[in-house]
Scaffold this active site. Structure first.
Site, PDB file in Angstrom:
ATOM      1  N   HIS A  11      20.269  47.602  34.476  1.00 16.35           N
ATOM      2  CA  HIS A  11      19.933  48.024  35.838  1.00 16.35           C
ATOM      3  C   HIS A  11      18.830  49.084  35.834  1.00 16.35           C
ATOM      4  O   HIS A  11      18.579  49.759  34.827  1.00 16.35           O
ATOM      5  CB  HIS A  11      21.171  48.580  36.545  1.00 16.35           C
ATOM      6  CG  HIS A  11      21.748  49.787  35.877  1.00 16.35           C
ATOM      7  ND1 HIS A  11      21.233  51.064  36.044  1.00 16.35           N
ATOM      8  CD2 HIS A  11      22.789  49.930  35.026  1.00 16.35           C
ATOM      9  CE1 HIS A  11      21.929  51.928  35.344  1.00 16.35           C
ATOM     10  NE2 HIS A  11      22.884  51.266  34.701  1.00 16.35           N
ATOM     11  N   GLU A  85      30.001  48.478  33.089  1.00 13.77           N
ATOM     12  CA  GLU A  85      29.807  49.539  32.103  1.00 13.77           C
ATOM     13  C   GLU A  85      31.165  50.004  31.579  1.00 13.77           C
ATOM     14  O   GLU A  85      32.209  49.752  32.194  1.00 13.77           O
ATOM     15  CB  GLU A  85      29.045  50.713  32.748  1.00 13.77           C
ATOM     16  CG  GLU A  85      28.724  51.865  31.818  1.00 13.77           C
ATOM     17  CD  GLU A  85      27.909  51.467  30.598  1.00 13.77           C
ATOM     18  OE1 GLU A  85      28.522  50.922  29.660  1.00 13.77           O
ATOM     19  OE2 GLU A  85      26.683  51.714  30.582  1.00 13.77           O
TER      20      GLU A  85
END
Length: 200
Positions: A11, A85
């Site tokens: 990202h 994550e």
């Protein structure tokens, strides 16, 4: 033998990245810089052909992917929470510098390579197991090339698993930069089993 390419996109810079905060599975959307990074990534990705898109469900990933989705209309996104994550528990949202001062023993142990569940969250061993399972599921589907939009931790452990590195050695790999691309070519025969013994 069929080979599947996983094109892993981290990202763009998030607000918490810019503020030097731990994120884990919490966090904000993109910063102004991150939005620009996402646009540049979208422009590059238009030169590639994908058979599918898989993405984490977290906001910073969703916002990174949107400019690319706006540029094409023939692919749907499959959301897979296994690409999230690593969970850093109570450390989420905390300033990195503050935790270094408040929990120096934990921070130093992690820096030495000890696989600690920071903030009561996940260990890298746990992260690696779920991410590799997700990667293998894509490979077994028989597709040629898939875009996976995810986070730094999952990219690092996926690369370590593909390289056959033992548990713990993912920390030897440089963390991927915001909106960087990492390509893994998997033949479906590669198998990585998380060791059951003690960490190194």
């Amino acid at each position: 033998m069929s080979v599947t390419e996983l094109v892993l996109l981290r990202h763009g810079e998030s607000v918490w990245n810019a503020e030097h905060r731990y994120q884990g599975q919490q966090g904000t959307g993109l910063s102004a810089r991150g939005r620009q990074q996402a646009k540049q990534a979208a422009e590059y990705l238009q030169s590639l052909e994908f058979d599918g898109i898989v993405a984490s469900d977290l906001q910073r990933v969703t916002e990174t992917l949107q400019p690319y989705l706006d540029s094409q209309d023939h692919l749907e996104v499959r959301v897979d929470k296994r690409w999230r994550e690593i969970d850093v528990g109570t450390w989420g949202g905390r300033m990195i510098a503050d935790l270094a001062a408040e929990e120096p023993d934990v921070v130093e142990a992690f820096a030495r390579g000890e696989d600690i569940a920071r903030g009561g969250g996940e260990t890298f061993r746990q992260l690696r197991a779920r991410v590799w399972e997700a990667a293998q599921d894509i490979t077994r589907s028989g597709v040629r090339r898939v875009l996976v939009v995810t986070h730094g931790g999952p990219i690092r452990v996926a690369a370590a698993s593909a390289l056959g590195l033992p548990a713990g050695d993912e920390m030897l790999l440089d963390p991927p930069g915001n909106c960087s691309l990492t390509t893994l070519r998997l033949d479906g025969l590669t198998s990585y089993n998380v060791p059951t013994g003690m960490d190194r």
